[in-house]
Design a protein around this motif. Structure first.
Motif, PDB file in Angstrom:
ATOM      1  N   GLY A   1       0.784  -1.229   0.000  1.00  0.00           N
ATOM      2  CA  GLY A   1       0.000   0.000   0.000  1.00  0.00           C
ATOM      3  C   GLY A   1       0.812   1.274   0.000  1.00  0.00           C
ATOM      4  O   GLY A   1       0.240   2.373   0.022  1.00  0.00           O
ATOM      5  N   GLN A   2       2.133   1.168  -0.045  1.00  0.00           N
ATOM      6  CA  GLN A   2       2.958   2.368  -0.070  1.00  0.00           C
ATOM      7  C   GLN A   2       2.980   2.961  -1.479  1.00  0.00           C
ATOM      8  O   GLN A   2       3.131   2.237  -2.462  1.00  0.00           O
ATOM      9  CB  GLN A   2       4.379   2.041   0.373  1.00  0.00           C
ATOM     10  CG  GLN A   2       4.467   1.511   1.803  1.00  0.00           C
ATOM     11  CD  GLN A   2       5.902   1.297   2.237  1.00  0.00           C
ATOM     12  OE1 GLN A   2       6.608   2.242   2.567  1.00  0.00           O
ATOM     13  NE2 GLN A   2       6.334   0.041   2.236  1.00  0.00           N
ATOM     14  N   VAL A   3       2.827   4.290  -1.561  1.00  0.00           N
ATOM     15  CA  VAL A   3       2.780   4.990  -2.845  1.00  0.00           C
ATOM     16  C   VAL A   3       3.946   5.962  -2.924  1.00  0.00           C
ATOM     17  O   VAL A   3       4.225   6.703  -1.979  1.00  0.00           O
ATOM     18  CB  VAL A   3       1.449   5.747  -3.014  1.00  0.00           C
ATOM     19  CG1 VAL A   3       1.430   6.508  -4.342  1.00  0.00           C
ATOM     20  CG2 VAL A   3       0.271   4.773  -2.940  1.00  0.00           C
ATOM     21  N   VAL A   4       4.642   5.947  -4.069  1.00  0.00           N
ATOM     22  CA  VAL A   4       5.772   6.851  -4.299  1.00  0.00           C
ATOM     23  C   VAL A   4       5.528   7.616  -5.590  1.00  0.00           C
ATOM     24  O   VAL A   4       5.276   7.006  -6.635  1.00  0.00           O
ATOM     25  CB  VAL A   4       7.098   6.071  -4.400  1.00  0.00           C
ATOM     26  CG1 VAL A   4       8.259   7.016  -4.693  1.00  0.00           C
ATOM     27  CG2 VAL A   4       7.353   5.284  -3.126  1.00  0.00           C
ATOM     28  N   GLU A   5       5.592   8.942  -5.506  1.00  0.00           N
ATOM     29  CA  GLU A   5       5.452   9.745  -6.721  1.00  0.00           C
ATOM     30  C   GLU A   5       6.732   9.645  -7.548  1.00  0.00           C
ATOM     31  O   GLU A   5       7.838   9.673  -7.016  1.00  0.00           O
ATOM     32  CB  GLU A   5       5.178  11.205  -6.370  1.00  0.00           C
ATOM     33  CG  GLU A   5       3.786  11.452  -5.806  1.00  0.00           C
ATOM     34  CD  GLU A   5       3.471  12.936  -5.690  1.00  0.00           C
ATOM     35  OE1 GLU A   5       4.398  13.757  -5.847  1.00  0.00           O
ATOM     36  OE2 GLU A   5       2.296  13.269  -5.441  1.00  0.00           O
TER      37      GLU A   5
END
Length: 556
Positions: free
Chosen positions: A68-72
């Motif tokens: 669930g980790q999001v990185v731009e």
């Protein structure tokens, strides 16, 4: 100072802003699309995305993992485009794209993108460069793809990492305690060593110690077969010979599918550095050379299925169509077949050898293995050029490289420049007239190696956990038993029975090139040259068959 990344060095080439005249050239290949603010332009795992050019508005690009980790990653505005090399074939997207505000865009399918790149040469060159650099950046930054979870010295982590790396697929490797967000997910598996390594996919699926085929299926790397489609050319093997065939055949308008059981590059792809290939005076890694051919083949529309292990070839069908069946039950059909399956690594007759393959026994030397054996003493067996390249590469990282050969030295089997380099390196000990006689270890992998001095008979045992075998290869032709091709006494495929088709086998429409062909020179340059040569023979053979069919129809 740290090493700069591709994104830092070449950001202007990765993310160019196209001027109005370039946008006008792209318009005739694409179709307009509108997206509302917050709408997904594409999602991770979505297939069929070629290239998307923003005309107005902004799209945010991000990566999310299974935890669930999001990185731009990037933001694209007017004149910028979205996509990377997967867009050439429509393979699954590796990132998400979401409209940050109302967006107007031009959408190009993979086929439209390939037509644009070929038709608009200068613009196509810039687009290709950007697509390749973006994939390179994703691999370097580990900003996309699955999470491979295992301890740093886990051999399974190296096995899976090697498979993904050899196929140009980005991933991130982490230890079980490196990411606190994974603690609850990993808790049920901590006392089950057979489950490791774990692979966490972006959609949340968790694979336990997956085989390469299962991992590829889960990542949708292979795609689907097309039993109802008949290709002009089916190439078995994605080494230099097979990729060369794909590039020349596809660029000349033939429909091509390439099948390989492991990854593109073959044995050449595992070479740490090729220094005697024409046109590269400073040398080039086998992975870099073959990766260029891999992308180039896709640029011209060749389909590449990896892993696809061909188990049999039916070359006796009454309709003249050759059918290739894989061990996974898939079928591909083609008018001609090019055998470029090369040779597989030769294995010495050692007890427990198979038990330690991928767990201390290696047939190549890549950054993954170097990470495992850094600062340790290793053994390398073999006296050819590939062995010499690997020894020099390993010596830069290992404490010591024991280089064992059964003969008196290296002069008869290795290029002089490599011999000089080995002799000058204090971290490499050449052990002539020496052979390994025993391997021992446990569930963790290889732990000890025993070798014998063939002159004195004396045996020595040492706590060595990594052995690299470069002792040659034998033809990978067992899958051809069903086709009953003529081979020499060593199993290499014989060609040249028809003077008009010197690369044709004993079966009509079936050709053989590269290391698998009897009498080939067993060099990268030779394999690439044969890949180009066989395409001319395929054109002639197809034309001859077409003429025969036309004559038969008139006679009827």
């Amino acid at each position: 100072m740290g090493t700069s990344t591709t994104a830092q060095r070449r950001a202007d080439q990765m993310f160019p802003v196209l001027p109005a005249e370039d946008i006008a050239r792209i318009r005739r290949f694409g179709e307009p699309r509108d997206y509302a603010a917050g709408e997904a332009v594409f999602r991770t795992g979505q297939r069929g995305i070629g290239l998307i050019l923003v005309l107005a508005g902004r799209v945010d690009i991000s990566q999310h993992d299974g935890a669930g980790q999001v990185v731009e990653i990037a933001h694209h505005g007017p004149g910028e485009f979205m996509g990377e090399v997967s867009g050439l074939t429509g393979k699954p997207a590796l990132v998400d794209g979401v409209a940050a505000e109302p967006v107007q865009a031009l959408w190009l399918s993979p086929e439209q993108l390939r037509r644009l790149i070929v038709a608009e040469a200068d613009l196509g060159e810039r687009l290709m460069r950007a697509l390749i650099l973006r994939r390179t950046s994703l691999i370097e930054s580990c900003a996309a793809g699955p999470l491979v979870i295992a301890e740093g010295d886990d051999s399974g982590r190296a096995r899976i990492g090697n498979f993904l790396r050899r196929n140009g697929f980005p991933f991130r490797a982490v230890t079980p305690d490196e990411d606190p967000a994974l603690a609850d997910l990993l808790a049920p598996y901590r006392d089950h060593p057979d489950s490791w390594p774990l692979v966490l996919l972006a959609d949340g699926r968790l694979l336990r110690n997956p085989a390469e085929q299962a991992l590829a299926e889960a990542l949708d790397m292979v795609g689907s077969d097309a039993a109802d489609r008949i290709y002009d050319v089916a190439v078995v093997g994605a080494g230099p010979a097979g990729l060369s065939t794909a590039v020349y055949a596809a660029s000349e308008g033939l429909s091509v599918v390439v099948l390989d059981a492991k990854g593109f590059g073959g044995q050449a792809g595992a070479s740490a550095r090729i220094e005697n290939y024409f046109g590269f005076p400073t040398g080039i890694t086998g992975q870099a050379l073959t990766a260029r051919g891999f992308v180039q083949a896709q640029k011209f529309g060749a389909e590449i299925a990896i892993p696809a292990c061909v188990a049999s070839l039916d070359c006796e069908a009454s309709d003249g169509i050759h059918r290739l069946r894989t061990d996974a039950g898939r079928t591909w059909c083609a008018r001609t077949v090019v055998i470029a399956s090369g040779a597989r690594y030769r294995r010495p007759p050692l007890e427990h050898l198979a038990d330690f393959e991928g767990r201390g026994i290696w047939y190549w030397a890549s950054p993954m293995e170097v990470q495992l054996c850094a600062g340790q003493e290793v053994v390398l067996v073999g006296g050819g050029n590939s062995a010499g390249q690997a020894a020099v590469y390993l010596a830069a990282h290992a404490l010591k490289v024991r280089m064992m050969v059964r003969g008196d030295g290296l002069a008869a089997t290795m290029s002089r420049y490599l011999i000089d380099r080995i002799e000058a390196n204090p971290a490499i000990e050449l052990m002539s007239r020496t052979e390994i006689v025993a391997l021992d270890g446990d569930a963790r992998g290889l732990q000890t190696v025993r070798w014998r001095d063939r002159a004195s008979g004396a045996e020595t045992e040492a706590p060595i956990r990594h052995v690299f075998l470069f002792i040659g290869a034998e033809p990978a032709t067992e899958w051809l038993a069903s086709c009953k091709l003529a081979t020499d006494r060593h199993g290499f495929v014989q060609c040249g029975g028809d003077p008009g088709y010197p690369l044709a086998t004993s079966r009509p429409g079936v050709f053989a090139i590269g290391d698998v062909r009897a009498g080939s020179v067993k060099r990268v340059g030779g394999a690439i040259g044969e890949g180009a040569t066989v395409v001319a023979q395929i054109h002639a053979w197809l034309a001859e068959r077409a003429q025969d069919a036309a004559t038969a129809e008139v006679s009827a």
